[in-house]
Scaffold this motif. Structure first.
Motif, PDB file in Angstrom:
ATOM      1  N   TYR A  95       0.841  -1.204   0.000  1.00 56.50           N
ATOM      2  CA  TYR A  95       0.000   0.000   0.000  1.00 56.50           C
ATOM      3  C   TYR A  95       0.875   1.253   0.000  1.00 56.50           C
ATOM      4  N   ALA A  96       1.932   1.244   0.808  1.00 55.58           N
ATOM      5  CA  ALA A  96       2.822   2.401   0.880  1.00 55.58           C
ATOM      6  C   ALA A  96       3.678   2.546  -0.380  1.00 55.58           C
ATOM      7  N   LEU A  97       4.128   1.423  -0.946  1.00 58.06           N
ATOM      8  CA  LEU A  97       4.998   1.461  -2.135  1.00 58.06           C
ATOM      9  C   LEU A  97       4.261   1.903  -3.397  1.00 58.06           C
ATOM     10  N   ALA A  98       2.931   1.793  -3.392  1.00 59.29           N
ATOM     11  CA  ALA A  98       2.151   2.140  -4.583  1.00 59.29           C
ATOM     12  C   ALA A  98       2.399   3.577  -5.019  1.00 59.29           C
ATOM     13  N   TYR A  99       2.719   4.474  -4.065  1.00 63.23           N
ATOM     14  CA  TYR A  99       2.955   5.878  -4.392  1.00 63.23           C
ATOM     15  C   TYR A  99       4.180   6.036  -5.283  1.00 63.23           C
ATOM     16  N   ASP A 100       5.301   5.436  -4.874  1.00 59.19           N
ATOM     17  CA  ASP A 100       6.535   5.557  -5.655  1.00 59.19           C
ATOM     18  C   ASP A 100       6.482   4.738  -6.934  1.00 59.19           C
ATOM     19  N   LEU A 101       5.683   3.667  -6.921  1.00 58.31           N
ATOM     20  CA  LEU A 101       5.521   2.862  -8.132  1.00 58.31           C
ATOM     21  C   LEU A 101       4.470   3.449  -9.064  1.00 58.31           C
ATOM     22  N   ASN A 102       3.743   4.458  -8.549  1.00 57.29           N
ATOM     23  CA  ASN A 102       2.680   5.125  -9.306  1.00 57.29           C
ATOM     24  C   ASN A 102       1.697   4.108  -9.902  1.00 57.29           C
ATOM     25  N   SER A 103       1.230   3.200  -9.041  1.00 55.10           N
ATOM     26  CA  SER A 103       0.369   2.105  -9.508  1.00 55.10           C
ATOM     27  C   SER A 103      -0.849   1.944  -8.606  1.00 55.10           C
ATOM     28  N   ILE A 104      -2.021   2.209  -9.171  1.00 58.23           N
ATOM     29  CA  ILE A 104      -3.263   1.979  -8.438  1.00 58.23           C
ATOM     30  C   ILE A 104      -3.484   0.489  -8.215  1.00 58.23           C
ATOM     31  N   SER A 105      -2.940  -0.342  -9.107  1.00 56.55           N
ATOM     32  CA  SER A 105      -3.080  -1.795  -8.964  1.00 56.55           C
ATOM     33  C   SER A 105      -2.350  -2.293  -7.721  1.00 56.55           C
ATOM     34  N   VAL A 106      -1.129  -1.799  -7.510  1.00 57.14           N
ATOM     35  CA  VAL A 106      -0.363  -2.195  -6.319  1.00 57.14           C
ATOM     36  C   VAL A 106      -1.099  -1.747  -5.055  1.00 57.14           C
ATOM     37  N   LEU A 107      -1.695  -0.552  -5.125  1.00 56.36           N
ATOM     38  CA  LEU A 107      -2.477  -0.037  -3.993  1.00 56.36           C
ATOM     39  C   LEU A 107      -3.613  -0.996  -3.634  1.00 56.36           C
ATOM     40  N   LEU A 108      -4.367  -1.426  -4.648  1.00 53.13           N
ATOM     41  CA  LEU A 108      -5.506  -2.320  -4.410  1.00 53.13           C
ATOM     42  C   LEU A 108      -5.048  -3.698  -3.952  1.00 53.13           C
ATOM     43  N   ILE A 109      -3.933  -4.199  -4.522  1.00 53.59           N
ATOM     44  CA  ILE A 109      -3.408  -5.504  -4.108  1.00 53.59           C
ATOM     45  C   ILE A 109      -2.984  -5.447  -2.646  1.00 53.59           C
ATOM     46  N   GLY A 110      -2.378  -4.323  -2.258  1.00 47.16           N
ATOM     47  CA  GLY A 110      -1.982  -4.158  -0.864  1.00 47.16           C
ATOM     48  C   GLY A 110      -3.168  -4.235   0.079  1.00 47.16           C
ATOM     49  N   ARG A 111      -4.267  -3.571  -0.284  1.00 42.34           N
ATOM     50  CA  ARG A 111      -5.458  -3.618   0.572  1.00 42.34           C
ATOM     51  C   ARG A 111      -6.120  -4.992   0.553  1.00 42.34           C
ATOM     52  N   LEU A 112      -6.057  -5.674  -0.582  1.00 49.30           N
ATOM     53  CA  LEU A 112      -6.577  -7.045  -0.626  1.00 49.30           C
ATOM     54  C   LEU A 112      -5.797  -7.943   0.322  1.00 49.30           C
ATOM     55  N   PHE A 113      -4.475  -7.781   0.347  1.00 50.78           N
ATOM     56  CA  PHE A 113      -3.657  -8.556   1.271  1.00 50.78           C
ATOM     57  C   PHE A 113      -4.058  -8.259   2.715  1.00 50.78           C
ATOM     58  N   CYS A 114      -4.326  -6.990   3.004  1.00 46.56           N
ATOM     59  CA  CYS A 114      -4.735  -6.630   4.369  1.00 46.56           C
ATOM     60  C   CYS A 114      -6.035  -7.351   4.747  1.00 46.56           C
ATOM     61  N   GLY A 115      -6.971  -7.426   3.787  1.00 46.87           N
ATOM     62  CA  GLY A 115      -8.220  -8.139   4.055  1.00 46.87           C
ATOM     63  C   GLY A 115      -8.010  -9.624   4.250  1.00 46.87           C
ATOM     64  N   LEU A 116      -7.066 -10.193   3.515  1.00 54.50           N
ATOM     65  CA  LEU A 116      -6.763 -11.622   3.665  1.00 54.50           C
ATOM     66  C   LEU A 116      -6.127 -11.935   5.017  1.00 54.50           C
ATOM     67  N   GLY A 117      -5.660 -10.889   5.706  1.00 55.02           N
ATOM     68  CA  GLY A 117      -5.052 -11.093   7.028  1.00 55.02           C
ATOM     69  C   GLY A 117      -6.010 -10.898   8.178  1.00 55.02           C
ATOM     70  N   SER A 118      -7.311 -10.781   7.892  1.00 58.48           N
ATOM     71  CA  SER A 118      -8.292 -10.568   8.963  1.00 58.48           C
ATOM     72  C   SER A 118      -8.475 -11.827   9.802  1.00 58.48           C
ATOM     73  N   ALA A 119      -8.025 -11.771  11.056  1.00 58.44           N
ATOM     74  CA  ALA A 119      -8.096 -12.944  11.936  1.00 58.44           C
ATOM     75  C   ALA A 119      -9.134 -12.780  13.038  1.00 58.44           C
ATOM     76  N   ARG A 120     -10.183 -11.994  12.791  1.00 55.26           N
ATOM     77  CA  ARG A 120     -11.200 -11.777  13.828  1.00 55.26           C
ATOM     78  C   ARG A 120     -11.894 -13.079  14.232  1.00 55.26           C
ATOM     79  N   ALA A 121     -12.016 -14.013  13.283  1.00 56.70           N
ATOM     80  CA  ALA A 121     -12.614 -15.312  13.623  1.00 56.70           C
ATOM     81  C   ALA A 121     -11.749 -16.047  14.642  1.00 56.70           C
ATOM     82  N   VAL A 122     -10.435 -15.935  14.497  1.00 58.90           N
ATOM     83  CA  VAL A 122      -9.512 -16.565  15.455  1.00 58.90           C
ATOM     84  C   VAL A 122      -9.605 -15.856  16.802  1.00 58.90           C
ATOM     85  N   ASN A 123      -9.672 -14.528  16.775  1.00 59.75           N
ATOM     86  CA  ASN A 123      -9.769 -13.747  18.016  1.00 59.75           C
ATOM     87  C   ASN A 123     -10.993 -14.155  18.823  1.00 59.75           C
ATOM     88  N   ARG A 124     -12.132 -14.240  18.137  1.00 60.27           N
ATOM     89  CA  ARG A 124     -13.378 -14.609  18.815  1.00 60.27           C
ATOM     90  C   ARG A 124     -13.323 -16.052  19.303  1.00 60.27           C
TER      91      ARG A 124
END
Length: 699
Positions: free
Chosen positions: A333-362
């Protein structure tokens, strides 16, 4: 399996046997009605009328006896009151005070017998109503409750709401407290009305309060907040062998679990104030912020399922995996700025969503925290999420910097990614050093009454009987039949569901409506939060700091609102009443948000957003509380549990809301506000209508 009718007989106070609900008689009546309808000797209207008359008669029998017993207790309390007045007029010795205290305790113990009598009858009444609906496919419960509960001469309320018993509990509590103060030193007398939390409440009083709370669903802030995690206290096994939980419990592991919840919520909302500006910097429209924010939720729909399944085998490994994925996602997400890539930005946020462990927390709280601490841990889980939601935008206020280190840019757009990447790296190291994986015992089969073995362990390997919690018992008892399907039901009810389809089949209409309401409130909240930067920028030219401060203030309302609801409102009104009023307030908030004819003012936007958000918070609390009460006990454990279903409903709502923002952006920023509010209004109105149809089933 112990059938409910048998359990009812075994739990009865022997000398009161003739005054209990005749559950066996009513089951026989249902069988007779079935046979008569099949052969054509009876019609449906007559069945409804005859069964209503039978229920009225049974309830009247119960209520008259209950009032008679209350009268006996009131008479005894009146006599004890005269003795107490006599005692305080003279120098009483400690022995007389102790004797009077014991007399009050004796009344308290007899009142506990009445409360047990009321509870058993209330459960039996709910079960026979549910059995009637299931047998004949009617909404008889809805009809019966609607016509009886709100009548000025309602006897049903006496059974289900134990009208008048609170006065007897109050008299016993006050006098025992007064005697305790008198025994210590009379001149330092403190009434329970001056100080409700008396220093050393009598054990009998504690038992009475617990029994009354169990009957009335009255609550405290801690319990109310704990319900948000869908871990109700009455759902938890009350075992002498809860030491197994103690052996698995590790305080630092619980803290790490809550820290994961906090950091994830910070990660979710830290980018909201800057997502529109970041999108424009990378050459996209400002409204693409909806996709940027929502991409995390899209991935979370899938991650919730595999993390829930993974937690059946381990807690530490999924948390480590989650931290690594979030570290990678925020870096991208942070590197997307220097890479000037909206795709990298979205991939970064998708990765963040894939790391959601709220089911484990509960799941960790459910399986590894001892019963005595579980409600506090559940409240901590909810509080950590609420604080994270507030801290995320607040941190964005601090990132008004612009500098470079080598070729990496650090500014208000990229700093949220870099800071969260560093936070997850530190958390990962802390997790690796301090987390203790709880031990898992092998599954132990138990022989059923029929001689066949039934697996009583839950899906995660715990050897606690799945049917030890009260709701599971009620479900098991509700399937009580005199026929051949009893054994099959006994086995089936102990098994967690193994697919989303099986889970869906267990959802009653009232549960489906509660999940829809949860979808609605999350949709409304996401619309308010996700489009805030675009709307305020277009209408009021707010800076990033102003948007961040506004969102942080919204997030900070979560805990105070829950304090008010949990401590006061939920004890004054029924949860279904609060639910309906909250839905109407959300609807009003949405209506006030529309930009129609007159110029759009900051006061209108802030006021309507605050009303919508706060009403949705209130709605979330009572919604999850009701959901945990009406949901099948088979959904309390396993991969496809009630927590997962509610999470998926809320996540889906966020995805659709964020997608709506981006799609509506194609019409231009001037039409964005009204275009996104139309579906929110439609969903809210339909949820109100659905609530009205299932209102009486929530009784």
């Amino acid at each position: 399996m112990v059938a409910f009718g048998k359990k009812l007989r075994e739990s009865q106070i022997q000398e009161w046997q003739g005054y209990y609900l005749d559950y066996k008689l009513m089951k026989k009546k249902l069988n007779q009605y079935t046979q008569q309808i099949e052969v054509g000797t009876q019609n449906h209207p007559h069945v409804l009328k005859d069964f209503s008359r039978l229920l009225d008669s049974e309830i009247e029998k119960i209520v008259m006896f209950m009032l008679e017993q209350q009268g006996v207790l009131a008479s005894r309390l009146s006599s004890l009151g005269e003795q107490y007045e006599s005692l305080i007029r003279q120098d009483a010795d400690g022995e007389r005070i102790s004797q009077l205290q014991e007399a009050y305790r004796s009344v308290g113990r007899d009142l506990l017998r009445i409360l047990s009598f009321v509870e058993m009858n209330a459960i039996g009444l709910r079960k026979i109503l549910k059995k009637f609906d299931k047998r004949f496919g009617y909404k008889f419960t809805d009809y019966y409750v609607k016509t009886r509960a709100n009548h000025p001469y309602s006897q049903l309320r006496q059974v289900c709401k134990h009208v008048g018993i609170g006065a007897v509990v109050g008299a016993i509590s006050r006098n025992l407290a007064d005697l305790q103060g008198f025994q210590q030193q009379y001149e330092n007398y403190i009434s329970i009305y001056d100080q409700p939390a008396f220093s050393h409440p009598d054990p009998v009083v504690n038992s009475l309060r617990a029994a009354v709370n169990r009957l009335s669903n009255s609550t405290s802030f801690l319990h109310y907040l704990g319900k948000h995690a869908l871990l109700m206290e009455e759902d938890l096994p009350i075992l002498s062998g809860d030491q197994a939980d103690d052996s698995k419990y590790h305080f630092m592991s619980l803290i790490l679990n809550l820290a994961n919840t906090f950091l994830y919520m910070v990660n979710t909302y830290i980018i909201v104030p800057t997502a529109d500006n970041y999108s424009m910097t990378l050459g996209a429209a400002a409204t693409v912020c909806g996709v940027v924010i929502g991409s995390m939720a899209v991935a979370q729909i899938f991650s919730s399922v595999y993390f829930s399944a993974w937690s059946n085998r381990s807690y530490m490994r999924p948390l480590i995996f989650s931290s690594i994925i979030l570290l990678v996602g925020n870096t991208l997400y942070a590197l997307a700025y220097d890479l000037n890539s909206i795709s990298v930005l979205l991939i970064g946020r998708l990765f963040c969503g894939l790391g959601s462990a709220r089911a484990v927390n509960r799941r960790y709280i459910s399986d590894c925290v001892p019963l005595k601490l579980r409600m506090q841990a559940s409240a901590g889980f909810v509080s950590a999420g609420a604080l994270g939601m507030a801290c995320g935008p607040a941190l964005a206020c601090l990132f008004q910097r612009n500098f470079k280190i080598y070729k990496l840019t650090f500014n208000e757009d990229t700093l949220p990614g870099w800071v969260m990447a560093l936070a997850w790296l530190i958390y990962l190291l802390w997790l690796s050093i301090s987390f203790k994986e709880p031990s898992r015992a092998p599954e132990v089969p138990r022989e059923s009454n029929s001689g066949k073995y039934v697996n009583i362990s839950v899906e995660n390997g715990s050897t606690q009987p799945f049917l030890t919690n009260s709701k599971a018992k009620e479900k098991l008892e509700d399937r009580d039949t005199d026929g051949e399907d009893a054994e099959e039901d006994a086995v089936q009810i102990q098994k967690p569901v193994n697919s989303i389809v099986s889970a869906y089949r267990l959802l009653s209409p009232s549960v489906k409506v509660q999940l829809y309401i949860y979808f609605m409130l999350k949709y409304a909240m996401e619309i308010v939060l996700a489009e805030s930067s675009v709307i305020t920028g277009y209408y009021f030219v707010w800076s990033t700091s102003s948007v961040a401060a506004f969102l942080a203030c919204l997030g900070l309302t979560v805990l105070p609102v829950n304090v008010v609801i949990g401590s006061y409102i939920s004890n004054m009104f029924e949860e279904r009443q609060v639910l309906l009023v909250s839905e109407i307030l959300v609807c009003i908030g949405i209506l006030l948000s529309f930009h129609v004819l007159i110029p759009y003012s900051m006061a209108q936007y802030v006021g309507s957003a605050l009303l919508t958000f706060v009403a949705a918070e209130v709605l979330e609390g009572v919604n999850l509380s009701l959901l945990s009460r009406v949901m099948s006990s088979r959904l309390s454990r396993g991969t496809y549990n009630g927590g997962l279903l509610s999470t998926e409903a809320g996540t889906l709502a966020r995805v659709i809301a964020d997608g709506t923002i981006t799609i509506s952006g194609a019409l231009g920023e001037s039409k964005l506000l009204n275009t996104t509010l139309v579906p929110a209004l439609f969903i809210c109105v339909t949820s109100i209508v659905a609530t009205c149809f299932t209102y009486n089933s929530l009784y």
